[in-house]
Design an enzyme around this catalytic site. Structure first.
Site, PDB file in Angstrom:
ATOM      1  N   GLU A  79       1.606   3.461  -9.685  1.00 34.62           N
ATOM      2  CA  GLU A  79       1.256   4.225  -8.495  1.00 34.62           C
ATOM      3  C   GLU A  79       2.513   4.847  -7.900  1.00 34.62           C
ATOM      4  O   GLU A  79       3.596   4.258  -7.961  1.00 34.62           O
ATOM      5  CB  GLU A  79       0.614   3.324  -7.433  1.00 34.62           C
ATOM      6  CG  GLU A  79      -0.700   2.711  -7.847  1.00 34.62           C
ATOM      7  CD  GLU A  79      -1.234   1.729  -6.820  1.00 34.62           C
ATOM      8  OE1 GLU A  79      -2.400   1.336  -6.946  1.00 34.62           O
ATOM      9  OE2 GLU A  79      -0.465   1.349  -5.894  1.00 34.62           O
ATOM     10  N   LYS A 125       5.199   5.548  -5.334  1.00 35.87           N
ATOM     11  CA  LYS A 125       5.727   4.786  -4.195  1.00 35.87           C
ATOM     12  C   LYS A 125       6.229   5.779  -3.154  1.00 35.87           C
ATOM     13  O   LYS A 125       7.292   6.386  -3.306  1.00 35.87           O
ATOM     14  CB  LYS A 125       6.850   3.852  -4.641  1.00 35.87           C
ATOM     15  CG  LYS A 125       7.268   2.860  -3.561  1.00 35.87           C
ATOM     16  CD  LYS A 125       8.328   1.900  -4.063  1.00 35.87           C
ATOM     17  CE  LYS A 125       8.557   0.766  -3.069  1.00 35.87           C
ATOM     18  NZ  LYS A 125       8.815   1.220  -1.708  1.00 35.87           N
ATOM     19  N   ARG A 170       4.043   1.678   5.540  1.00 37.07           N
ATOM     20  CA  ARG A 170       2.856   0.967   5.086  1.00 37.07           C
ATOM     21  C   ARG A 170       2.021   0.535   6.287  1.00 37.07           C
ATOM     22  O   ARG A 170       2.553   0.018   7.273  1.00 37.07           O
ATOM     23  CB  ARG A 170       3.263  -0.250   4.264  1.00 37.07           C
ATOM     24  CG  ARG A 170       2.086  -1.013   3.656  1.00 37.07           C
ATOM     25  CD  ARG A 170       2.586  -2.084   2.718  1.00 37.07           C
ATOM     26  NE  ARG A 170       1.519  -2.896   2.161  1.00 37.07           N
ATOM     27  CZ  ARG A 170       1.711  -3.845   1.255  1.00 37.07           C
ATOM     28  NH1 ARG A 170       2.941  -4.102   0.820  1.00 37.07           N
ATOM     29  NH2 ARG A 170       0.692  -4.537   0.781  1.00 37.07           N
ATOM     30  N   GLU A 174      -0.602   4.067   3.031  1.00 35.09           N
ATOM     31  CA  GLU A 174       0.718   4.568   3.395  1.00 35.09           C
ATOM     32  C   GLU A 174       0.525   5.749   4.330  1.00 35.09           C
ATOM     33  O   GLU A 174      -0.217   6.698   4.017  1.00 35.09           O
ATOM     34  CB  GLU A 174       1.473   5.009   2.139  1.00 35.09           C
ATOM     35  CG  GLU A 174       2.965   5.164   2.333  1.00 35.09           C
ATOM     36  CD  GLU A 174       3.729   3.856   2.214  1.00 35.09           C
ATOM     37  OE1 GLU A 174       4.943   3.846   2.510  1.00 35.09           O
ATOM     38  OE2 GLU A 174       3.113   2.845   1.815  1.00 35.09           O
ATOM     39  N   PHE A 190      -4.175   2.742  -1.053  1.00 34.95           N
ATOM     40  CA  PHE A 190      -3.832   2.250  -2.386  1.00 34.95           C
ATOM     41  C   PHE A 190      -4.424   0.875  -2.717  1.00 34.95           C
ATOM     42  O   PHE A 190      -4.309   0.420  -3.852  1.00 34.95           O
ATOM     43  CB  PHE A 190      -2.313   2.230  -2.598  1.00 34.95           C
ATOM     44  CG  PHE A 190      -1.539   1.328  -1.685  1.00 34.95           C
ATOM     45  CD1 PHE A 190      -1.390  -0.026  -1.955  1.00 34.95           C
ATOM     46  CD2 PHE A 190      -0.928   1.843  -0.546  1.00 34.95           C
ATOM     47  CE1 PHE A 190      -0.660  -0.852  -1.120  1.00 34.95           C
ATOM     48  CE2 PHE A 190      -0.200   1.030   0.305  1.00 34.95           C
ATOM     49  CZ  PHE A 190      -0.072  -0.329   0.018  1.00 34.95           C
ATOM     50  N   ARG A 224       5.433 -12.301  -2.358  1.00 37.02           N
ATOM     51  CA  ARG A 224       6.052 -11.336  -3.265  1.00 37.02           C
ATOM     52  C   ARG A 224       5.594 -11.697  -4.676  1.00 37.02           C
ATOM     53  O   ARG A 224       6.263 -12.410  -5.412  1.00 37.02           O
ATOM     54  CB  ARG A 224       7.574 -11.396  -3.128  1.00 37.02           C
ATOM     55  CG  ARG A 224       8.283 -10.185  -3.716  1.00 37.02           C
ATOM     56  CD  ARG A 224       9.762 -10.186  -3.348  1.00 37.02           C
ATOM     57  NE  ARG A 224       9.992 -10.006  -1.928  1.00 37.02           N
ATOM     58  CZ  ARG A 224       9.954  -8.837  -1.301  1.00 37.02           C
ATOM     59  NH1 ARG A 224       9.673  -7.737  -1.964  1.00 37.02           N
ATOM     60  NH2 ARG A 224      10.182  -8.759  -0.006  1.00 37.02           N
TER      61      ARG A 224
END
Length: 514
Positions: A213, A215, A220, A264, A303, A375
């Site tokens: 995708e 970035k 965000r 975003e 997204f 993460r």
């Protein structure tokens, strides 16, 4: 609970390199806090050990911490009282607010012992680095409350804030965590990405196939909708709904009733290329909503989706979540995407994305669940790294594991017009133990003044190669620019300060849009 108890625990955690030792020490402190049966006390302690104020921001920066009173001889400050004082400082406004804020700050520090002053200074400056990351904190909360760490982590993922989860766990036990479920209107900790060196590395680590995708270099946002009620949260879970009416409109236009989605928000130029990040960021500080000029109007690109019309999608694989997203969101409002197992195709997608002015790409495992607040290994970011050869102007003494070492370096670009250097920021990232030992000796030898203060000024002779993600406008530094996410690559003993990059070169890089 006294502040000194938290300060000592923070120092102990920072001085330890062992994860289990960190967890045990934090758990010990949390048990004491939990025994007082005060949920807010636990909330404050967890927030502070995580490097955050409960108030988020109180208007105190590093400049206000330069000159402080002598420390008190005996500890007397209580955690609750200190948190209240910090709240009072943040609430000061109007005429004379700077002086009043300084008065309150001086009174707080005058009552703090040496170890308490060191803790507060790092906490307020945003430099409390002791290795108490969210994983360590969640494990410590679980141990202190005698609850499986996985249960604590899940509650924190869905509740959005570990301090609130910790307060519930330590004062109410495992049953108190049942309240932390996915709920429209309550922000969820966003899933974060690890880093891949390139698209080939990303494909290998994701098993040979990935969803790539674009970035975007925007902000965000997490979008919640319940019927006609929309809430917009930032990555740090701040509510910015009133500032982003166009994002609210985009959410209301979708053919759903209930929704939690990742998106975003970004300011685009008429040709579709992104404005500099600060243009987007300025809207998030604008409390009046869309009152800026047209160039600051934000576009929104979705997204991911976490919930849609009664269905929780967190544990569904990426491919399934994206199928739901595609059924809800029109193509022109979705982030550009490519599913491939071919390195060449992925590289072309990255090149096109960079040519369009964006940051890079995200590579995601088609089978990965949404790991809220973590993460996860299922998301990887790939973006080019910029480097500059800069000169060290000053160094700060470290804390925790870095106590006794010169750590945070001040970075400057050469100014041919004056023969001096222009500061662009500072960093402590990327330094190994060997590097810290070397630079402590090196910079003490270059010291251009006293070495017993918090900051040691040095002769501008040592060149260091710095990697960074971009440049942003800044009123904090004289050049009007600051490095974003700067970290040390290596020291350049093969270069003299006269060969360092110039402020003109840095400014040209900035004007090119990084």
């Amino acid at each position: 609970m006294l502040l000194v108890d938290v300060a000592r625990a923070s120092a102990d955690v920072g001085a330890s390199s062992a994860r289990l030792a960190k967890i045990a020490r934090i758990a010990e402190l949390l048990r004491v806090a939990g025994d007082e049966d005060d949920p807010w006390l636990v909330h404050v302690v967890v927030s502070w050990l995580s490097g955050e104020l409960t108030q988020r921001q109180i208007g105190v920066g590093w400049a206000a911490l330069r000159s402080l009173p002598e420390p008190a001889d005996e500890p007397s400050l209580e955690v609750r009282g200190v948190d209240a004082t910090l709240g009072d400082i943040g609430a000061v406004s109007g005429k004379g607010s700077q002086a009043r804020r300084a008065e309150l700050l001086a009174g707080l520090f005058a009552a703090a012992t040496d170890i308490e002053q060191a803790f507060l200074r790092r906490l307020l400056a945003g430099e409390l680095r002791q290795g108490a990351l969210i994983g360590v904190m969640a494990d410590a909360v679980g141990r202190a409350a005698d609850i499986p760490a996985a249960v604590v982590r899940r509650a924190a993922m869905l509740g959005g804030e570990l301090p609130a989860v910790a307060a519930a766990a330590l004062t109410g036990g495992a049953s108190a965590l049942e309240q932390f479920t996915l709920r429209v209107g309550r922000p969820v900790g966003p899933m974060l990405a690890q880093t891949a060196s390139d698209v080939a590395d990303a494909l290998t680590r994701l098993g040979g196939a990935a969803v790539f995708e674009a970035k975007l270099d925007g902000a965000r946002v997490q979008i919640h909708r319940a019927d006609d009620a929309v809430s917009i949260f930032t990555r740090s879970l701040d509510d910015v709904t009133a500032r982003l009416p166009e994002v609210v409109d985009a959410a209301l236009a979708l053919p759903v009733t209930d929704l939690i989605a990742d998106a975003e928000a970004i300011a685009l130029k008429p040709d579709g290329r992104p404005h500099r990040f600060q243009v987007t960021a300025s809207r998030f500080g604008r409390r009046g909503g869309n009152t800026g000029p047209p160039s600051q109007r934000l576009s929104v690109f979705f997204f991911d989706v976490l919930h849609a019309d009664g269905a929780d999608l967190l544990d569904r694989p990426t491919g399934e979540r994206l199928a739901t997203l595609d059924a809800i969101v029109p193509e022109h409002q979705r982030v550009d995407r490519l599913v491939t197992s071919e390195t060449e195709a992925a590289q072309r997608f990255l090149d096109v994305t960079l040519d369009a002015g964006h940051e890079g790409v995200m590579a995601k495992s088609p089978a990965a669940p949404y790991e809220a607040g973590r993460r996860g290994a299922g998301w990887l970011k790939v973006k080019p790294v910029h480097t500059l050869d800069l000169v060290v102007l000053a160094v700060e003494w470290g804390s925790g594991r870095r106590t006794g070492k010169l750590s945070n370096i001040h970075l400057g670009a050469r100014d041919p017009a004056t023969g001096g250097f222009v500061m662009l920021g500072k960093t402590f990232k990327g330094m190994t133990d060997d590097m810290l030992a070397w630079q402590t000796e090196r910079f003490l030898g270059l010291a251009d003044g006293p070495t017993d203060g918090y900051v040691v000024t040095v002769r501008p002779e040592q060149v260091v190669e710095i990697a960074f993600d971009g440049l942003q406008r800044s009123s904090r530094y004289p050049g009007g620019m600051a490095l974003r996410f700067a970290r040390v690559v290596r020291y350049r003993d093969d270069k003299s300060a006269a060969e360092a990059d110039t402020i003109d070169a840095v400014r040209a890089h900035y004007e090119r849009g990084n």
